[in-house]
Design a protein around this motif. Sequence first.
Motif, short mmCIF file in Angstrom:
data_model
loop_
_atom_site.label_atom_id
_atom_site.label_comp_id
_atom_site.label_asym_id
_atom_site.label_seq_id
_atom_site.Cartn_x
_atom_site.Cartn_y
_atom_site.Cartn_z
N PRO A 387 51.00 61.69 115.91
CA PRO A 387 52.11 62.26 115.14
C PRO A 387 51.67 62.67 113.73
CG PRO A 387 52.80 60.26 116.28
CD PRO A 387 51.32 60.35 116.44
N GLY A 388 52.10 63.85 113.33
CA GLY A 388 51.76 64.33 112.00
C GLY A 388 50.41 64.99 111.88
N MET A 389 49.60 64.90 112.94
CA MET A 389 48.27 65.50 112.93
C MET A 389 48.08 66.33 114.20
SD MET A 389 45.93 62.41 111.36
CE MET A 389 46.92 61.01 111.90
N PRO A 390 48.73 67.49 114.28
CA PRO A 390 48.75 68.25 115.53
C PRO A 390 47.40 68.76 116.00
CG PRO A 390 49.67 69.54 113.72
CD PRO A 390 49.52 68.14 113.21
N SER A 391 46.40 68.77 115.13
CA SER A 391 45.08 69.24 115.56
C SER A 391 44.23 68.15 116.19
CB SER A 391 44.32 69.85 114.37
OG SER A 391 44.98 71.01 113.90
N VAL A 392 44.67 66.89 116.12
CA VAL A 392 43.93 65.79 116.71
C VAL A 392 44.20 65.76 118.21
CG1 VAL A 392 43.61 63.29 116.78
CG2 VAL A 392 43.93 64.45 114.59
N CYS A 393 43.15 65.63 118.98
CA CYS A 393 43.27 65.77 120.44
C CYS A 393 43.21 64.46 121.22
CB CYS A 393 42.16 66.70 120.94
SG CYS A 393 42.18 68.35 120.19
N ALA A 394 42.91 63.33 120.58
CA ALA A 394 42.85 62.05 121.29
C ALA A 394 43.25 60.93 120.35
CB ALA A 394 41.44 61.81 121.85
N ASN A 395 43.78 59.86 120.90
CA ASN A 395 44.23 58.74 120.07
C ASN A 395 43.58 57.42 120.45
OD1 ASN A 395 45.47 58.17 122.48
ND2 ASN A 395 47.57 58.34 121.73
N LYS A 396 42.46 57.48 121.11
CA LYS A 396 41.76 56.26 121.52
C LYS A 396 40.35 56.24 120.95
CE LYS A 396 44.26 56.10 125.93
NZ LYS A 396 45.16 55.00 125.57
N GLY A 397 39.80 55.03 120.81
CA GLY A 397 38.43 54.86 120.38
C GLY A 397 37.76 53.79 121.21
N ILE A 398 36.54 53.44 120.84
CA ILE A 398 35.76 52.46 121.58
C ILE A 398 35.53 51.23 120.72
CG2 ILE A 398 33.50 52.01 122.64
CD1 ILE A 398 33.47 55.03 123.35
N VAL A 399 35.76 50.07 121.28
CA VAL A 399 35.53 48.80 120.59
C VAL A 399 34.45 48.05 121.36
CG1 VAL A 399 36.56 46.64 119.78
CG2 VAL A 399 37.94 48.74 119.85
N ALA A 400 33.44 47.57 120.64
CA ALA A 400 32.32 46.89 121.29
C ALA A 400 31.83 45.74 120.41
CB ALA A 400 31.18 47.87 121.55
N THR A 401 31.03 44.88 121.00
CA THR A 401 30.38 43.79 120.27
C THR A 401 28.93 44.18 120.01
OG1 THR A 401 31.80 42.16 121.34
CG2 THR A 401 29.77 41.34 120.34
N VAL A 402 28.42 43.79 118.85
CA VAL A 402 27.04 44.13 118.50
C VAL A 402 26.11 42.97 118.88
CG1 VAL A 402 25.45 44.82 116.67
CG2 VAL A 402 27.85 45.57 116.60
N GLU A 403 25.12 43.29 119.67
CA GLU A 403 24.07 42.34 120.03
C GLU A 403 22.73 43.03 119.92
OE1 GLU A 403 24.61 40.61 123.85
OE2 GLU A 403 26.61 39.78 123.41
N ASP A 404 21.83 42.42 119.18
CA ASP A 404 20.48 43.00 118.98
C ASP A 404 20.57 44.45 118.53
OD1 ASP A 404 19.24 40.62 119.81
OD2 ASP A 404 19.40 41.20 121.92
N GLY A 405 21.54 44.74 117.67
CA GLY A 405 21.67 46.07 117.10
C GLY A 405 22.30 47.10 118.00
N LYS A 406 22.72 46.69 119.19
CA LYS A 406 23.34 47.62 120.14
C LYS A 406 24.80 47.24 120.38
CE LYS A 406 19.57 49.98 121.18
NZ LYS A 406 19.43 51.43 120.87
N ALA A 407 25.58 48.26 120.70
CA ALA A 407 26.98 48.03 121.06
C ALA A 407 27.04 47.66 122.53
CB ALA A 407 27.81 49.28 120.79
N VAL A 408 27.52 46.47 122.84
CA VAL A 408 27.60 46.02 124.22
C VAL A 408 29.05 45.75 124.61
CG1 VAL A 408 25.30 45.01 124.08
CG2 VAL A 408 27.30 43.58 123.62
N ASP A 409 29.28 45.78 125.89
CA ASP A 409 30.61 45.56 126.46
C ASP A 409 31.66 46.47 125.82
OD1 ASP A 409 32.46 44.41 128.16
OD2 ASP A 409 32.93 42.77 126.78
N PRO A 410 31.39 47.78 125.78
CA PRO A 410 32.35 48.69 125.15
C PRO A 410 33.65 48.78 125.94
CG PRO A 410 30.67 49.94 126.31
CD PRO A 410 30.23 48.49 126.35
N LYS A 411 34.75 48.80 125.20
CA LYS A 411 36.07 48.94 125.82
C LYS A 411 36.86 49.98 125.06
CE LYS A 411 36.48 44.19 127.58
NZ LYS A 411 35.11 43.79 127.28
N VAL A 412 37.72 50.68 125.77
CA VAL A 412 38.59 51.67 125.12
C VAL A 412 39.73 50.94 124.45
CG1 VAL A 412 40.12 53.63 125.49
CG2 VAL A 412 37.97 53.47 126.75
#
Length: 414
Positions: A387-412
């Motif tokens: 809402p309020g940002m008509p040019s934005v095309c998605a409203n989800k991102g990725i959440v992950a845990t950092v292990e050894d410098g890498k993002a693991v177990d990513p979830k939307v």
Amino acid sequence: MSQKSSSGSAFRRRARIGVYLATSALLVGTACSNADDTAEADTVEAPSSAFPDNPATGTPVKIGVINPEGGPAISMPNNRRAAEAAAEYANAHLGGIAGHPIEVVTCAAKEDPASNQDCANQMVEQGVAAVVVPSSGNGAVMVPIITGAGIPYVTPSGTTPVELTTPSAYALNSGFPGSLASMAAYSAQQGYKKVAAFVIDTGAVIASTEALGDATFGAAGVELQLAPVTPGTPDATPQVSAGVADDVDAVAIVGDATMCTSVLKAIGTLGAGQEKMVIQPCLDPSVVDAVGTTLDGATAFLGADIDSDGPEAVLYRAVMEQYAPDVDINGFTFTGYQAMLGLIRAAQGVEGDPTPQAIDAAIRTAVDVPMPAADDITFTCNGTAMPGMPSVCANKGIVATVEDGKAVDPKVGE
């Protein structure tokens, strides 16, 4: 097929509503990694179905890329290289755009208004059918020129209100507003009462965080306190010491790779035990190498998943291995790939010649397009995602845990 980011008084400023800059402006301050070293990556196998024998054979269609390169503070050539790799992949395997091979027209902007404006004018003069902007803080000077000429403007995440509200400008993902909202929701779920946000001290990023703070953290019942950190600060110990002493439950780091390194080093030196929330630049190899295990256990809020075994992550690594094997695929390199391949996927509905008008109409009407390098996220650019940002095309991102410098177990995450 073998393929692959102050004083104690400043710290205590509460985030407030009152500035309409609900943007992803942190990209200007955060996408500043200049690393050109090639990271050692695992060889990956993408399914043959991702590489069909479908070469483009028609007359070329020009797609512009405006990328920050050669400026005194920001230079990210890998973003451009990733966009070019995505175009080469599409030309060889996806029929380009409507059967026409993509001819990439590039312009290196120095991330100042004059330079970016000049690049926008060059795109119009070159007669491109669309413009891809992996990252920039100067969308406000480019969008009116490009869209004013009837040319669609595509970026992974807009950095100015103009990019988020102008017809024919498309910000594929939710960017900083989405990351901040996800951090707020996560903080509430974890029972945090107060979060210290170490934020790179550029006007756009600070203003955005202040503008969005109450709408996200405040609404979630979590107090957000800002600790500005000047760009290039080599030692953020004073800021971090003041921040973690103020009875906070967690810290958030919003800045470029250099700022991430400075803040995380200070956290390690001080032995601060608060939970950590970070964004994509904090996973840059230069940060991981500098801070060691300090990142382990942090929660990362990301615009892409490049490390998992998900199909989109595997495809990203495979395309980059085949078409840009010498490029470091970490950090914000994915922005060029995500923007270019996102445009290509959204434009698959073009019939006939891929004119700017035809491509614009295809993007505007495409539904649930798979987000490149982000499994289980789709984008639809019909103006309803945020809402309020008509040019934005998605409203989800990725959440992950950092292990050894890498993002693991990513979830939307929402």
